[in-house]
Motif scaffolding. Structure first.
Motif, mmCIF file in Angstrom:
data_model
loop_
_atom_site.group_PDB
_atom_site.id
_atom_site.type_symbol
_atom_site.label_atom_id
_atom_site.label_comp_id
_atom_site.label_asym_id
_atom_site.label_seq_id
_atom_site.Cartn_x
_atom_site.Cartn_y
_atom_site.Cartn_z
ATOM 1 N N PRO A 77 0.801 -1.228 0.000
ATOM 2 C CA PRO A 77 0.000 0.000 0.000
ATOM 3 C C PRO A 77 0.833 1.277 0.000
ATOM 4 N N ILE A 78 2.009 1.235 0.619
ATOM 5 C CA ILE A 78 2.832 2.453 0.668
ATOM 6 C C ILE A 78 3.295 2.877 -0.720
ATOM 7 N N GLU A 81 0.094 4.825 -2.507
ATOM 8 C CA GLU A 81 -0.606 5.950 -1.883
ATOM 9 C C GLU A 81 -0.215 7.271 -2.536
ATOM 10 N N THR A 83 0.808 10.104 -1.542
ATOM 11 C CA THR A 83 1.916 10.918 -1.049
ATOM 12 C C THR A 83 3.290 10.389 -1.397
ATOM 13 N N THR A 84 3.393 9.182 -1.935
ATOM 14 C CA THR A 84 4.723 8.646 -2.258
ATOM 15 C C THR A 84 5.160 9.086 -3.649
ATOM 16 N N ARG A 87 4.674 6.451 -6.608
ATOM 17 C CA ARG A 87 3.320 5.980 -6.907
ATOM 18 C C ARG A 87 3.142 5.476 -8.333
ATOM 19 N N ASN A 118 -0.347 -1.338 -9.533
ATOM 20 C CA ASN A 118 -1.507 -1.793 -8.757
ATOM 21 C C ASN A 118 -2.433 -2.724 -9.536
ATOM 22 N N GLU A 131 -5.719 0.190 1.891
ATOM 23 C CA GLU A 131 -5.395 1.415 1.148
ATOM 24 C C GLU A 131 -5.606 1.284 -0.355
#
Length: 144
Positions: A77-78, A81, A83-84, A87, A118, A131
């Motif tokens: 999930p990190i 997300e 904010t990464t 992504r 994803n 998430e």
């Protein structure tokens, strides 16, 4: 994350699978980091400038009371997300769960970088997890 393993291309790795009596019936959680990341770096949480430790994929393993094993492969999930900074980066490698024994269910279960961020190739048990991270689950009989 706390017990590192270095796996070479094509190498098989035996993994411990906690049974239903394990603490709160939780699974073993493993992170699949980028190839060539040093073990000492892979076991640190990354940050916005250091990709090591921001492993793109996860594996979860646990066992039911009847001995069937659930193996979950998914996106970390990190790494998806908002904010990464990583992504929208497609990792240069994929992962798959191979179950060749009698009684394996819910295959295929694979992450192929050609499909984008994803995305998973899943049998009937594809899911969206924590998430919004895509994942798939394979059920393996204890005898496989």
């Amino acid at each position: 994350m706390r017990i590192p393993n270095r796996i070479e291309r094509g190498q098989r790795l035996g993994l411990g699978v906690p049974d239903f009596r394990y603490w709160a019936q939780t699974s073993a959680s493993l992170y699949i980091n980028y190839p060539a990341v040093e073990v000492d770096d892979a076991c640190l949480w990354g940050n916005n400038t250091f990709r090591a430790g921001n492993a793109p994929y996860t594996i979860g393993l646990n066992m039911r009371e009847d001995g069937a094993i659930f193996a979950t492969l998914g996106w970390n999930p990190i790494c998806i997300e908002p904010t990464t900074p990583f992504r929208d980066e497609v990792p240069p490698f994929g992962a798959r769960i191979i179950c060749g024994g009698v009684g394996c269910h819910d295959t295929p279960c694979e992450i192929n970088p050609a499909n984008g961020v994803n995305q998973v190739i899943a049998g009937p048990n594809g899911l969206i997890g924590v998430e919004g991270a895509a994942a798939c689950i394979v059920t393996v009989p204890q005898t496989a």
